[in-house]
Design a protein around this motif. Sequence first.
Motif, PDB file in Angstrom:
ATOM      1  N   TYR A   1       5.128  -4.830  -8.752  1.00 59.04           N
ATOM      2  CA  TYR A   1       4.732  -5.941  -9.625  1.00 59.04           C
ATOM      3  C   TYR A   1       5.569  -5.914 -10.902  1.00 59.04           C
ATOM      4  CZ  TYR A   1       0.408  -6.575  -6.864  1.00 59.04           C
ATOM      5  OH  TYR A   1      -0.497  -6.801  -5.862  1.00 59.04           O
TER       6      TYR A   1
ATOM      7  N   LEU B   1       3.573 -14.080  -8.416  1.00 57.32           N
ATOM      8  CA  LEU B   1       2.365 -13.325  -8.085  1.00 57.32           C
ATOM      9  C   LEU B   1       1.213 -14.287  -7.854  1.00 57.32           C
ATOM     10  CD1 LEU B   1       2.482 -10.573 -10.897  1.00 57.32           C
ATOM     11  CD2 LEU B   1       3.350 -10.366  -8.567  1.00 57.32           C
TER      12      LEU B   1
ATOM     13  N   GLU C   1      -3.106 -11.045  -7.758  1.00 57.99           N
ATOM     14  CA  GLU C   1      -2.094 -10.064  -8.153  1.00 57.99           C
ATOM     15  C   GLU C   1      -1.864 -10.090  -9.668  1.00 57.99           C
ATOM     16  OE1 GLU C   1       0.596  -9.846  -4.055  1.00 57.99           O
ATOM     17  OE2 GLU C   1       1.113 -11.274  -5.646  1.00 57.99           O
TER      18      GLU C   1
ATOM     19  N   GLN D   1       2.176  -0.639  -5.331  1.00 60.08           N
ATOM     20  CA  GLN D   1       2.154  -2.090  -5.499  1.00 60.08           C
ATOM     21  C   GLN D   1       2.393  -2.464  -6.967  1.00 60.08           C
ATOM     22  OE1 GLN D   1      -1.211  -4.167  -3.831  1.00 60.08           O
ATOM     23  NE2 GLN D   1      -1.156  -2.972  -1.942  1.00 60.08           N
TER      24      GLN D   1
END
Length: 436
Positions: A24, A55, A59, A20
């Motif tokens: 990002y 985001l 996040e 993840q």
Amino acid sequence: MYVNPFALRSKFLQLSSEKQMKYYQKSIDKFIQLLDDKDIDENAQIEGKLFETLLTKSEQKKYFESISAPIKPVNTAAGYYAEIKKQENDDNPTAWKLLSADEKKKYTNLLRDAKDDYNSQIKHFSENLPERLKVEYLSFVKHPRTTAHVNGSNNENSSPAPISQRRKSVQPIPENFQALIDDAQQKLNRAQLDALHKCKPDVLYYEKKNSDDDRLTFINTTAKNTYIRTIFNQLSEKKKHKFVLKSTRKWEEFLQSHPTIIENQIPTLHLLLAKNDYAHYYFTSLGLPERPPATALLLFNYERQEADSQQNWTDLSQSTKDEFIKRLSKIKRDYHQHFLEFVEKTLPSDYVRLEFFRHIKHAAKDYETAIKDRVDEKDDGQLKITQYLVKKQIIELTPMSEFDRIKQKLLNTDLTHEQRKLVRRLGIIMNKNISS
């Protein structure tokens, strides 16, 4: 092939934290590249909350933590004390309450020091980030610099007051226009609001500047409108005014195609022009005369600046001061005459007059003063207070006074909303017929 975005989201969340984080970083790299390619400034980044389209808050938190962003201390001294005790393997929840005031003060001071240290860490950490990402990081942690950096002391880029605050007029309405205002003010429906929105100057500019292919995609309408407003605010005053006039021409067409708005006196100009300065420019373009200085001293100061003189008001003789006072009196009389002609002849309708009084500061005051100073066509042009009082007495004996008495008596009875509206309109018609 269509793929459900919610299914994609679900699959992404099933990835490991490391994977993840990898995406990002890819996403942020593309985001920074887009900002550079489109030359999007920092105001638009923050006001449009563009980073939040990329985001979520959680996040963003995960990402910044992954690159060793400073950890924010807790908000209260009690929470700070609890954290320290947990590190000491002491989880007694009532321990804080048992502390004395002096003992609590010790942790309050420690927390204050921790927050000061956190702010220093933020500054140091942000300096090592890419310039585009630094802006978003400072916005994310709500660092004090962010507000000053975006808004600064320049009101040009500051957001206008919310529509809910701007809906009601902040300017008074002259007494003889009060009857036109509906007590139960109606509002525009969604279709009318959407049609009016397309007439706004910033929207007209954005649509002219960007073709359909060049327009950005936004997560919601608020982000889009904020971005459009921000790029419009960067224009020169001359260019803004050009689109203000285009906007008001569209607005006039909009009113012609929605006659119920005029009939029900629903205010719309505040929804079209975000700033009263724009409204003032619009009415000035129609012929609104320039308001004279309030005092002879201000008139002198204005002329002194024009002539680049170093002379002061106190240096003038009394006779010279009296000359300025007489000149200002004549300037004000001329202004009131032109102001009345503008309101009663140039402005095309009662509806536009109401919008005028809603937006232009001192307009109601100047109008009522001009009405009192109005000179009969048969008069020699010199205003005399005795003539004004005699004229007032004659008016009080006219049928209009009797009609006003009956009208007020009717309004005090139990009328329906529609009946009240009809009585008020009859009063306006009666007043026009008698004065003509």
